[in-house]
Design an enzyme around this catalytic site. Sequence first.
Site, mmCIF file in Angstrom:
data_model
loop_
_atom_site.group_PDB
_atom_site.id
_atom_site.type_symbol
_atom_site.label_atom_id
_atom_site.label_comp_id
_atom_site.label_asym_id
_atom_site.label_seq_id
_atom_site.Cartn_x
_atom_site.Cartn_y
_atom_site.Cartn_z
ATOM 1 N N PRO A 507 0.813 -1.213 0.000
ATOM 2 C CG PRO A 507 0.047 -0.973 2.175
ATOM 3 C CD PRO A 507 0.787 -1.915 1.279
ATOM 4 C CG ASP A 619 4.612 -2.837 -13.608
ATOM 5 O OD1 ASP A 619 3.827 -3.097 -14.542
ATOM 6 O OD2 ASP A 619 4.289 -2.904 -12.415
#
Length: 811
Positions: A507, A619
Site C-alpha cells: 500500500p 512495469d
Amino acid sequence: MAVLSFMLISFYLFLSYSKVSAAADTITSSQNLTDGNTKTLISKNGSFELGFFSPGKSSNRYVGIWYKNIPVQTIVWVANRQKPIKDLSGLLLINSSTGNLLLSQNKTIVWAATLKRKAQNPVLQLLDSGNLVLREANDENSENFLWESFDYPSDTLLPGMKLGKDLRTGLDRRLTAWKNENDPSPGNLTWAMQVDSYPEPVMWLGSRKVYRNGPWNGVQYTGRPTLIRPNIIYDSMYFNDGNEVYYMIFLLNKSKIVRMTMNQTTNSQHQLVWVEGKQNWFRAVSLPRVFCDGYGACGPNGNCNMKKVPSCECLRGFKSKSPERWNALDYSDGCVRNKLLNCKNDGFVKYIGMKVPDTTNSWLNESMTRNECREECLKNCSCMAYANSDIRYGGSGCAMWFDDINDLMVQPDGGQDLYVRVTASELENNNGPKWKIGVIVGSACVIISGMLLVLYYRGRSRKNPKGYTNEEQKEDLELPLFDLSKIATATDNFSMDNKIGEGGFGPVYKGKLEDGQEIAVKRLSRSSGQGLNEFKNEVILIAKLQHRNLVKLLGCCIQDEEKLLVYEYMPNKSLDSFIFDQAQRRLLVWSRRHCIICGIARGLLYLHQDSRLRIIHRDIKASNILLDSEMNPKISDFGLARTFGGDQSAGNTERVVGTYGYMAPEYAMDGNFSAKSDVFSFGIMLLEIVTGKKNCGFYSNNDTYNLIEYAWNLWREERPLELIDECIQETCNLSEVRRCIHISLLCLEQHPQDRPSMSSVVLMLGSDAVLPQLRQPGFFIGEYLHGGSSSPFKNSSPSTNELNNTVVEAR
Ligand SMILES: *[C@@H]1O[C@H](CO)[C@@H](O)[C@H](O)[C@H]1NC(C)=O
Ligand SMILES: *[C@@H]1O[C@H](CO)[C@@H](O)[C@H](O)[C@H]1NC(C)=O
Ligand SMILES: *[C@@H]1O[C@H](CO)[C@@H](O)[C@H](O)[C@H]1NC(C)=O
Ligand SMILES: *[C@@H]1O[C@H](CO)[C@@H](O)[C@H](O)[C@H]1NC(C)=O
Ligand SMILES: *[C@@H]1O[C@H](CO)[C@@H](O)[C@H](O)[C@H]1NC(C)=O
Ligand SMILES: *[C@@H]1O[C@H](CO)[C@@H](O)[C@H](O)[C@H]1NC(C)=O
Ligand SMILES: *[C@@H]1O[C@H](CO)[C@@H](O)[C@H](O)[C@H]1NC(C)=O
Ligand SMILES: *[C@@H]1O[C@H](CO)[C@@H](O)[C@H](O)[C@H]1NC(C)=O
Ligand SMILES: *[C@@H]1O[C@H](CO)[C@@H](O)[C@H](O)[C@H]1NC(C)=O
C-alpha cells in the site's frame, strides 16, 4: 464579412502605400515612412514588408521587416532593437543633406544606418530576399549597396544571408536572440562564426559555448544534425576565400519559405519551414537536440556517444579526472591521460564517424596529405589529434588539435575519421586491426568488472549474512533515512484514511511531516515478492536518478522488518485516475495529454539511455505515471527495474514481473526483456491516453480481442480518428493525434527490432517528419494470442481480472 473587411484593408493598404512612391518598392529622400499611418514598404514580388510594428504584448514601436504573405506575424529584422519608440511619432526617412537612413522621433534620432561610403542620391529599397538596401538611384542593378540590413542581422537568418566575418572590414554578422517575444532587444544567445584557423559556427549563451556545428569538411558541417528524412527544402553551405568566411542557408525548392532563428526562451536555434497547408511554421530542426549536442557534454578528452550507455566515455588512454563526480553523472571535469606522453614512438587511435573537436586550439593546412599531417603532428608534443580537413576524394588537408580535446562526439550518421594520439605503451597491446583491440579490451573490461562485482557481492554477503544494518545503509545510500516513528506519526499510524493506493508491492500512504511537507510512503508488504534485494535495488536506483519526469525519492526507512520508501507527494494521483474516469477525463484536454505523452517519453528515454545506468522499467502503465500539481507526468515504481552497465541491453529472467496487458509478447511469453519491451508498454499506454480505453479488459462487440487489434483494424481501414476519446474529439489537433496513434502502433510492433527506441519516439513526437511504415503489431497476429494457455488476454475480461494488478509469477 471577414473577406470584405480584408479586401477593404488591402485596398486601403494599396492606396496609402501607392502614395509613397510610384516605383512601388522604394523610398527617396523626398519621401518618408511615418508611423500612425499605415504606410509600409513592400518588396517587388510582395514577399516582404517593412514598417512600424509592436511585438507581442508590447505597445512599443519598432521599425522591422516581416513576411507579407504569412498570416502569423513573423518579424525577421528590427532596426531600433534597443531603442523603442513609445508612441506613434516615429519617422523613417533619408536625410536629404547627408543621404543617411534615419529613424527619428520628435526630431531626435533613434537609429541610423552606418553607410559604407558617401551617398549622392540614395533610395531605400526592400528586395524580394528580405534585404533592405540603400543604394544610389542610378545604380539599380549592382550589388554595390551603400548599406544593407543583411549586414546587421537580428535573430533571423534568411536564405542568402551571410552569417560570418568579413576579414577585410571586420564586419561580424551574427544572430542574436530577442530577449523575449515582447522585447526584440538583444538577449545573450548568439550564433556566430568562430573564425580561428579552422572556422566553424558556434552557439553562445553569454560567454559560454553551448553548441557547435563542427567545421566544414568539404561535404557538410561535421556536426550537422542528421535529419530524419533527406532535407529537400533547404541546405547549408560554407564559404571561405580568405577575405570572407561565412555560413549560409539556401533553398533547394525555391517555392518554400524557410528561416533560421535564435530563441532565448528555448535556448535553441530553430530552423523553420512554412507549411502552406497548415498555415503555420514547423520546426525542421532545433539545436542542440540531444545530450551529446550540448557543448562539452563529456568534458575535455571525453567522447559522447548517444548509442552507448552511459553516453560519456574517456578517449582511449585517458581516465576520468574526478571519478566520483564522473560516476555521479557530472562530466564537466572530463578525462586526463593515464600516462603522460613521452613524445617518442607515440601512435594514434583512429575514431570513425566523429564530429571533430572544438577548433579553438587547432591548426589547418589545406594542401597537406594525411601522412604529412601525421608526421607533423608527431613532431609537436602538444598535438593531440589530427584529421583530414576535406573528406572528399579519399581525404586531403590537415587539421591538428593541440592540448585538451573538447566537445568530441560520435556523429550517428556521417561524421569523419579522427586520429587521437596515444602513448606507445597504449598501442603495444594492440597487434591487429583497431576494432579487434576495442572488442578485446572491451570484453576484458566486462569480464574483469563482472569478476569484481561477484567478489564484491560475495565479500558483502559474508560480512552481512542477514542483510545490512542501518549503519551501513547510511554509507551505502547517501540518502536520508527516516525514523519509523516519524513516518508512523506522519501517516497517522498508516491509517486507512491515509491510504492512497495499492502499488505492486504494497500500500501507499499519504503523510505530512512535522515541517508540513507532504509525502507519499510506500510500505512494502512483508508478503510481497519484493525481497531485500529488490528493495535495495529500488532505493539505490531511484536515489541516483534525477529527472523531472521521474518521481523523486526523498528517503527510506528500514527498521523492525519494515521497509518504507518516502517519495514526494503527487497531488493529482496517477494518470489512470484521469483517463479512465468518466468525470476526470474531461479535464484532460488534448494539449495536456500530448504534454503528458511527451513527458513520459522523455522520462523513459532518460531511464533507457541518458542515465548513468541503463534502466529498463518493466512495469510502465498508466497507474505508474503520477501527476504533479501542474499535471506534469512522473514515472514511479522502479521496484522492477533492472540495471545494466555498458552495452548489455537485454536479458532473460526467471521471474516475469510486470502487468499483463502492458507486457510485450516476447517478455510475457519467454521472459525476454529489453528496452524495447518498455517501448511496447509505452505504446499501449499511448493508445490508452488517446482512446481513453483500457487495453487490459478492452472489449468491443465486433470480435476484436484487444485494444491493439481494434486500433490496428481502424488504422488499416484508414479510420484512425475514430479511435479518439470522444471527450477530446472536438478540441484536439487531429494531425497530432493521428501521429501519436501511428507512433503507438510503431511501438507495438510484434518484433522488438521493429519498434523504435525511446530516443526515436521522442524525436518523432517532437518533429513533423514522415514516420516509418507499420509492419505487424504484436499480440494479435501471432497464433499464441488467441490460442495457447499462456495467452495473457485469455482471462482478462473486465469481470474476471481486476485491472492494474501487478502480476508476479514464478516460471
Ligand atoms: C513625410 O512625407 C510627407 C509626404 O511625403 C511630407 O508631407 C512630410 O512633410 C514628410 N515629413 C518629414 C518630417 O519629412
Ligand atoms: C540631416 O542631417 C543634417 C546634417 O547632419 C542635420 O542638420 C539635419 O537635422 C538632418 N535632418 C533630419 C531630418 O534629421
Ligand atoms: C513629441 O513632441 C510632441 C509635440 O512637441 C509632444 O507632445 C510629445 O510628448 C513628444 N513625444 C515624445 C515621446 O517625446
Ligand atoms: C519573391 O522572390 C523571392 C526571391 O527571389 C522568392 O524566394 C519568393 O518565392 C518570391 N515570392 C513570391 C510571392 O513570388
Ligand atoms: C521562442 O519560443 C517560444 C516557445 O516556442 C515562443 O513562444 C516564442 O514566441 C519564441 N520567441 C521568439 C522571440 O520568437
Ligand atoms: C542570459 O540572459 C538571461 C536573461 O536575460 C539571464 O537570466 C541569464 O542568466 C543570462 N545567461 C548568461 C549565461 O549570461
Ligand atoms: C517545391 O515545393 C512545391 C510547393 O510545396 C511543390 O509543389 C513542388 O513539388 C516542390 N518541388 C520540388 C522539386 O520538390
Ligand atoms: C602547407 O603545406 C604545404 C605542403 O606541405 C607547404 O608547402 C605549405 O608551406 C604549408 N603552408 C603553411 C601555411 O604552412
Ligand atoms: C606546437 O604547436 C603549438 C600550437 O600551434 C605551438 O605553440 C608550439 O610552438 C609548437 N611547438 C613546436 C615545438 O613546434
